[in-house]
Scaffold this motif. Sequence first.
Motif, PDB file in Angstrom:
ATOM      1  N   SER A   1       0.852  -1.196   0.000  1.00 37.19           N
ATOM      2  CA  SER A   1       0.000   0.000   0.000  1.00 37.19           C
ATOM      3  C   SER A   1       0.888   1.247   0.000  1.00 37.19           C
ATOM      4  O   SER A   1       1.866   1.320   0.746  1.00 37.19           O
ATOM      5  CB  SER A   1      -0.905   0.018   1.230  1.00 37.19           C
ATOM      6  N   ALA A   2       0.537   2.206  -0.833  1.00 37.92           N
ATOM      7  CA  ALA A   2       1.370   3.392  -0.997  1.00 37.92           C
ATOM      8  C   ALA A   2       1.176   4.418   0.112  1.00 37.92           C
ATOM      9  O   ALA A   2       2.137   4.981   0.626  1.00 37.92           O
ATOM     10  CB  ALA A   2       1.089   4.028  -2.353  1.00 37.92           C
ATOM     11  N   GLU A   3      -0.060   4.657   0.482  1.00 35.88           N
ATOM     12  CA  GLU A   3      -0.372   5.707   1.452  1.00 35.88           C
ATOM     13  C   GLU A   3      -0.289   5.192   2.888  1.00 35.88           C
ATOM     14  O   GLU A   3      -0.762   4.089   3.174  1.00 35.88           O
ATOM     15  CB  GLU A   3      -1.771   6.264   1.191  1.00 35.88           C
ATOM     16  N   PRO A   4       0.247   6.002   3.801  1.00 37.36           N
ATOM     17  CA  PRO A   4       0.372   5.563   5.200  1.00 37.36           C
ATOM     18  C   PRO A   4      -0.954   5.139   5.846  1.00 37.36           C
ATOM     19  O   PRO A   4      -0.996   4.131   6.550  1.00 37.36           O
ATOM     20  CB  PRO A   4       0.964   6.788   5.902  1.00 37.36           C
ATOM     21  N   ALA A   5      -2.028   5.858   5.590  1.00 36.96           N
ATOM     22  CA  ALA A   5      -3.325   5.478   6.171  1.00 36.96           C
ATOM     23  C   ALA A   5      -3.825   4.165   5.578  1.00 36.96           C
ATOM     24  O   ALA A   5      -4.431   3.349   6.282  1.00 36.96           O
ATOM     25  CB  ALA A   5      -4.350   6.586   5.977  1.00 36.96           C
ATOM     26  N   GLU A   6      -3.556   3.948   4.294  1.00 36.86           N
ATOM     27  CA  GLU A   6      -3.941   2.687   3.648  1.00 36.86           C
ATOM     28  C   GLU A   6      -3.181   1.513   4.267  1.00 36.86           C
ATOM     29  O   GLU A   6      -3.710   0.406   4.355  1.00 36.86           O
ATOM     30  CB  GLU A   6      -3.660   2.743   2.140  1.00 36.86           C
ATOM     31  N   ARG A   7      -1.949   1.769   4.661  1.00 33.08           N
ATOM     32  CA  ARG A   7      -1.148   0.710   5.282  1.00 33.08           C
ATOM     33  C   ARG A   7      -1.779   0.241   6.594  1.00 33.08           C
ATOM     34  O   ARG A   7      -1.749  -0.947   6.902  1.00 33.08           O
ATOM     35  CB  ARG A   7       0.283   1.176   5.514  1.00 33.08           C
ATOM     36  N   LEU A   8      -2.332   1.153   7.335  1.00 31.11           N
ATOM     37  CA  LEU A   8      -2.996   0.772   8.586  1.00 31.11           C
ATOM     38  C   LEU A   8      -4.178  -0.154   8.312  1.00 31.11           C
ATOM     39  O   LEU A   8      -4.369  -1.153   9.008  1.00 31.11           O
ATOM     40  CB  LEU A   8      -3.465   2.019   9.344  1.00 31.11           C
ATOM     41  N   LEU A   9      -4.937   0.155   7.295  1.00 28.40           N
ATOM     42  CA  LEU A   9      -6.099  -0.670   6.963  1.00 28.40           C
ATOM     43  C   LEU A   9      -5.681  -1.976   6.295  1.00 28.40           C
ATOM     44  O   LEU A   9      -6.376  -2.992   6.417  1.00 28.40           O
ATOM     45  CB  LEU A   9      -7.073   0.112   6.092  1.00 28.40           C
TER      46      LEU A   9
ATOM     47  N   LEU B   1       3.520   2.317  11.956  1.00 25.02           N
ATOM     48  CA  LEU B   1       2.556   2.682  10.910  1.00 25.02           C
ATOM     49  C   LEU B   1       1.756   3.924  11.289  1.00 25.02           C
ATOM     50  O   LEU B   1       1.510   4.796  10.448  1.00 25.02           O
ATOM     51  CB  LEU B   1       1.617   1.511  10.624  1.00 25.02           C
ATOM     52  N   VAL B   2       1.353   4.000  12.542  1.00 25.47           N
ATOM     53  CA  VAL B   2       0.594   5.154  13.038  1.00 25.47           C
ATOM     54  C   VAL B   2       1.443   6.416  12.958  1.00 25.47           C
ATOM     55  O   VAL B   2       0.979   7.472  12.517  1.00 25.47           O
ATOM     56  CB  VAL B   2       0.093   4.885  14.478  1.00 25.47           C
ATOM     57  N   SER B   3       2.702   6.309  13.364  1.00 22.25           N
ATOM     58  CA  SER B   3       3.602   7.455  13.302  1.00 22.25           C
ATOM     59  C   SER B   3       3.786   7.928  11.864  1.00 22.25           C
ATOM     60  O   SER B   3       3.742   9.138  11.587  1.00 22.25           O
ATOM     61  CB  SER B   3       4.955   7.079  13.922  1.00 22.25           C
ATOM     62  N   ALA B   4       3.988   6.986  10.950  1.00 15.97           N
ATOM     63  CA  ALA B   4       4.157   7.333   9.536  1.00 15.97           C
ATOM     64  C   ALA B   4       2.913   8.012   8.966  1.00 15.97           C
ATOM     65  O   ALA B   4       3.015   8.838   8.058  1.00 15.97           O
ATOM     66  CB  ALA B   4       4.499   6.087   8.720  1.00 15.97           C
TER      67      ALA B   4
END
Length: 185
Positions: free
Chosen positions: A75-83, A135-138
Amino acid sequence: MDSATARQRALDAAEELFYSRGIQAVGMDAIRTASGVSLKRLYQLFPNKEQLVDAYLERRDLRWRRSLADHVERSAEPAERLLAVFDWLYAWFREPGFRGCAWINGYGELGATSPAVAARARAHKQAFKDYLAELVSAAGLPADTAEHLRLLAEGAMATAGILGDPHAALHARQAAARLVAAEAG
């Protein structure tokens, strides 16, 4: 058979049997039979069952965390990585033979009597929390969001393991999406 091959075969058998049947239900004789490693050799490699259990959980931990990270990094976007964490959980929960979280299961069986198993389970859960914190920090979200996401994920793991419902990951993902959106707000 050399030591590395014998160890690999013993750990493969231990993982299959411990995860599918439970740690206490599986004796060293069953590991011997499934692995093809003699009992004498098995005890040379792992002087007691607790050491074999610890090695099984350690090896599974490394593979589990690597698989999760590989999926999330797509996943490219940091928020997408969390999901993506929850998408990975959904895929894991749908694997044939899924029987819940090996560390929750191991802790439930032996945590009160085996300091090594308790420590291994705690280390796994801490590593997962630390990964979520990265991930949250990113994503630029408040630090305590990691704990909230961890609780959603852990709840999904327990629910999927007990009820056999992989959709627990999707429900947790919906809650995580709402949390991330609210925190990013």
